[in-house]
Scaffold this motif. Structure first.
Motif, PDB file in Angstrom:
ATOM      1  N   LYS A 156     -49.244 -15.858 -15.171  1.00 47.97           N
ATOM      2  CA  LYS A 156     -49.284 -16.517 -13.800  1.00 47.97           C
ATOM      3  C   LYS A 156     -50.763 -16.726 -12.973  1.00 47.97           C
ATOM      4  N   THR A 157     -50.579 -17.875 -12.209  1.00 49.31           N
ATOM      5  CA  THR A 157     -51.741 -18.181 -11.740  1.00 49.31           C
ATOM      6  C   THR A 157     -52.032 -17.606 -10.571  1.00 49.31           C
ATOM      7  N   ALA A 158     -53.177 -17.221 -10.251  1.00 46.59           N
ATOM      8  CA  ALA A 158     -53.539 -16.413  -8.966  1.00 46.59           C
ATOM      9  C   ALA A 158     -53.694 -17.256  -7.834  1.00 46.59           C
ATOM     10  N   LYS A 159     -53.014 -17.001  -6.671  1.00 43.60           N
ATOM     11  CA  LYS A 159     -52.817 -17.808  -5.387  1.00 43.60           C
ATOM     12  C   LYS A 159     -54.404 -17.559  -4.725  1.00 43.60           C
TER      13      LYS A 159
END
Length: 77
Positions: free
Chosen positions: A72-75
């Motif tokens: 998951k990419t960090a927001k």
């Protein structure tokens, strides 16, 4: 029991009979040990064959590898 003292010949015969009985028991015990050893070796061989057959079947029927999940990419906010 008979409490009379036994002669040397009777004592020798008693010892000889006891020794023969011990030898017979020893032979029986060794036969039982040998039979148990044979049974263990046969059981081990049978189980080894089953395990090797299962491992060969598992190698032939390997499931498709699952796709790895994307991290998951960090927001940033």
């Amino acid at each position: 029991m008979n409490d009379e003292p036994k002669s040397a010949a009777e004592l020798k015969e008693i010892r000889l009979n006891r020794k023969r009985a011990q030898e017979i028991e020893g032979v029986k015990a060794m036969a039982e040990i040998a039979a148990a050893d044979i049974a263990i070796r046969q059981r081990t061989a049978r189980l080894r064959a089953l395990r090797l057959a299962k491992e060969a079947a598992d190698r032939q029927n390997q499931p498709e590898p699952k796709a790895k999940a994307r991290p998951k990419t960090a927001k940033r906010g």
